[in-house]
Design a protein around this motif. Sequence first.
Motif, mmCIF file in Angstrom:
data_model
loop_
_atom_site.group_PDB
_atom_site.id
_atom_site.type_symbol
_atom_site.label_atom_id
_atom_site.label_comp_id
_atom_site.label_asym_id
_atom_site.label_seq_id
_atom_site.Cartn_x
_atom_site.Cartn_y
_atom_site.Cartn_z
ATOM 1 N N VAL A 211 84.531 14.453 99.277
ATOM 2 C CA VAL A 211 85.842 14.142 98.728
ATOM 3 C C VAL A 211 86.502 13.094 99.629
ATOM 4 O O VAL A 211 86.211 13.002 100.820
ATOM 5 N N TYR A 212 87.385 12.297 99.008
ATOM 6 C CA TYR A 212 88.055 11.253 99.798
ATOM 7 C C TYR A 212 89.522 11.183 99.376
ATOM 8 O O TYR A 212 89.912 11.689 98.318
ATOM 9 N N GLN A 213 90.325 10.536 100.211
ATOM 10 C CA GLN A 213 91.755 10.434 99.945
ATOM 11 C C GLN A 213 92.087 9.021 99.478
ATOM 12 O O GLN A 213 91.688 8.037 100.104
ATOM 13 N N ARG A 214 92.829 8.943 98.355
ATOM 14 C CA ARG A 214 93.237 7.641 97.849
ATOM 15 C C ARG A 214 94.423 7.130 98.655
ATOM 16 O O ARG A 214 95.341 7.899 99.011
ATOM 17 N N LYS B 205 97.810 9.153 98.076
ATOM 18 C CA LYS B 205 97.422 10.137 99.082
ATOM 19 C C LYS B 205 96.777 11.401 98.497
ATOM 20 O O LYS B 205 96.666 12.413 99.193
ATOM 21 N N ARG B 206 96.375 11.363 97.230
ATOM 22 C CA ARG B 206 95.702 12.514 96.617
ATOM 23 C C ARG B 206 94.225 12.499 97.009
ATOM 24 O O ARG B 206 93.621 11.443 97.230
ATOM 25 N N TRP B 207 93.660 13.695 97.091
ATOM 26 C CA TRP B 207 92.261 13.825 97.431
ATOM 27 C C TRP B 207 91.432 13.863 96.132
ATOM 28 O O TRP B 207 91.822 14.488 95.141
ATOM 29 N N VAL B 208 90.278 13.160 96.159
ATOM 30 C CA VAL B 208 89.462 12.978 94.950
ATOM 31 C C VAL B 208 88.037 13.440 95.226
ATOM 32 O O VAL B 208 87.459 13.141 96.273
ATOM 33 N N GLY B 209 87.486 14.181 94.265
ATOM 34 C CA GLY B 209 86.070 14.559 94.324
ATOM 35 C C GLY B 209 85.347 14.032 93.091
ATOM 36 O O GLY B 209 85.885 14.083 91.981
ATOM 37 N N VAL C 80 87.790 15.205 90.012
ATOM 38 C CA VAL C 80 88.739 16.290 90.248
ATOM 39 C C VAL C 80 89.705 15.831 91.343
ATOM 40 O O VAL C 80 89.367 14.991 92.188
ATOM 41 N N TYR C 81 90.928 16.399 91.319
ATOM 42 C CA TYR C 81 91.954 15.952 92.247
ATOM 43 C C TYR C 81 92.635 17.150 92.921
ATOM 44 O O TYR C 81 92.696 18.246 92.354
ATOM 45 N N GLY C 82 93.137 16.934 94.127
ATOM 46 C CA GLY C 82 93.842 17.980 94.853
ATOM 47 C C GLY C 82 94.838 17.390 95.825
ATOM 48 O O GLY C 82 94.712 16.238 96.256
ATOM 49 N N LYS C 83 95.810 18.221 96.203
ATOM 50 C CA LYS C 83 96.805 17.764 97.156
ATOM 51 C C LYS C 83 96.264 17.797 98.586
ATOM 52 O O LYS C 83 96.815 17.148 99.482
ATOM 53 N N SER C 84 95.187 18.586 98.759
ATOM 54 C CA SER C 84 94.566 18.667 100.088
ATOM 55 C C SER C 84 93.064 18.514 99.946
ATOM 56 O O SER C 84 92.510 18.623 98.846
ATOM 57 N N ARG C 85 92.401 18.264 101.061
ATOM 58 C CA ARG C 85 90.943 18.156 101.052
ATOM 59 C C ARG C 85 90.322 19.444 100.541
ATOM 60 O O ARG C 85 89.390 19.438 99.746
ATOM 61 N N GLU C 86 90.846 20.578 101.023
ATOM 62 C CA GLU C 86 90.272 21.865 100.658
ATOM 63 C C GLU C 86 90.390 22.116 99.152
ATOM 64 O O GLU C 86 89.476 22.628 98.509
ATOM 65 N N GLU C 87 91.538 21.773 98.558
ATOM 66 C CA GLU C 87 91.745 21.985 97.132
ATOM 67 C C GLU C 87 90.782 21.122 96.310
ATOM 68 O O GLU C 87 90.162 21.593 95.359
ATOM 69 N N LYS D 222 87.677 22.470 93.877
ATOM 70 C CA LYS D 222 87.570 22.071 92.464
ATOM 71 C C LYS D 222 86.230 21.385 92.200
ATOM 72 O O LYS D 222 85.617 21.569 91.149
ATOM 73 N N LYS D 223 85.795 20.572 93.154
ATOM 74 C CA LYS D 223 84.515 19.870 93.004
ATOM 75 C C LYS D 223 83.362 20.868 92.924
ATOM 76 O O LYS D 223 82.489 20.766 92.059
ATOM 77 N N GLU D 224 83.366 21.859 93.804
ATOM 78 C CA GLU D 224 82.299 22.862 93.813
ATOM 79 C C GLU D 224 82.325 23.716 92.544
ATOM 80 O O GLU D 224 81.271 24.085 92.006
ATOM 81 N N ALA D 225 83.524 24.020 92.053
ATOM 82 C CA ALA D 225 83.640 24.817 90.835
ATOM 83 C C ALA D 225 83.090 24.060 89.628
ATOM 84 O O ALA D 225 82.378 24.630 88.775
ATOM 85 N N LEU D 226 83.396 22.758 89.554
ATOM 86 C CA LEU D 226 82.897 21.961 88.436
ATOM 87 C C LEU D 226 81.377 21.783 88.526
ATOM 88 O O LEU D 226 80.681 21.819 87.508
ATOM 89 N N GLU D 227 80.844 21.616 89.730
ATOM 90 C CA GLU D 227 79.390 21.504 89.898
ATOM 91 C C GLU D 227 78.694 22.774 89.435
ATOM 92 O O GLU D 227 77.652 22.721 88.774
#
Length: 424
Positions: free
Chosen positions: A22-25, A29-33, A48-55, A59-64
């Motif tokens: 995941v990386y931060q835009r 500043k949102r985190w993207v997977g 998938v997007y999150g406010k933090s790296r962990e989020e 989400k990325k692992e759940a979608l995978e």
Amino acid sequence: MPDGKPERKAKPRTRANREGRVYQRTSDKRWVGVVWPPEVIGGKPRYVYGKSREEAKAKKEALEAELADAVPGAAGKDTTLARYLEHWLTKTLPQAVAAGNLAQSTLDSYRDNAEKHIIPDLGKITLRHLTLPRLRQWQYDLGQKPSGRTPRKLRKGQKALPPPPPLSPRTVAYCRSILHKAIADAITDKVYGIKENPVKDLKAPKIPKAQIAPPTREEFTALFPEMSEDRLWCYWMVVLALGLRRGEGLALRWADIDWENKTATITATVQRMRGGSLVSKGLKTDASEATVAVPASVMEGLAEWRKQQAAMKLRAKAWLDADLVFTTSLGTALEPRNVNRAWEAVCDRAGVRRMRIHDLRHAWGTYLAPRGVSQKAIQAGLRHSRMSTTEIYVHALKEMKRDAADAMDGVLVEFKRAGRKRGA
């Protein structure tokens, strides 16, 4: 170091393609997977997007996991036969059709039989739990299953409709073959968690040999006058004289006729596809495609038929110029089932048993063999790839031998004379 700068060593890859972190835009500043669907599914990447790296990572692992669960046999999940067959019929086989390795009509037939006779009984079983005893029971039950050919009308002398007959051994064996191929493809794809095909040890029911009964000489003597007076007289003559299959005669085009060399090139067949469309398609085997010699009397008949068709074209309000030799009054291809009905009407008027149009093809070999035409020449004329098939047709090349065409001319003349005597 030609410029004096130390050479940088490339960092070794720590992740395979499509396994990015995941990386931060920088914009918001949102985190993207990024999640790539498994190759067996294909498609564009999902984000998938999150406010933090962990989020974002969660989400990325759940979608995978969700996408992996959608792949038959992936991620250690057991796949039911119904689920696999759906993938096989909608993904694997259409790809084979597109590549020219499978006919669309074959795919339609596989789908129809799988939905009717395989999935209802075996669909809930996982692939790895398809055991030989369970398959044997399925095949036995299938042999007891009523067919869909339920009589709808009472015949003369009947007071009640008889129960539908069970599925034929041929249909049961065909369903077994479909299941065998489906699982064999699963093993080839190596994503379904099975290594052996349990269907290979399931013996198919024995199929009774077809009783081939071409028209006898007495039947032909009665048939010939009715064939000659029928509106499809030229079609009957061509099918008989050239030993054509029903659809091959319907697909014949004027461009296929070589008037100078007295030959016809057989390259296609007309058939009704499941779903309603009437199509012209290539022949099943290379041996079926051939240039055959045409008897002189048939060439004369074709010339007369072309004149009749030209007159019919002038009378028509609309005409589809498809170059077909045998057409409707609008120039379109004849419906195979209507041609069957027309042939049954010919048999009824002649007072003989109803036989198939294909029996005229059987008659081709039957009546040439006694006239000294070799079985090799008959095999070439019938366009069989194996002599064993030809031997079934004979009761007692790229090009059909001219002596066989001349012999068929003699057969036609003989029946024509016999028919005239009968009608006198």
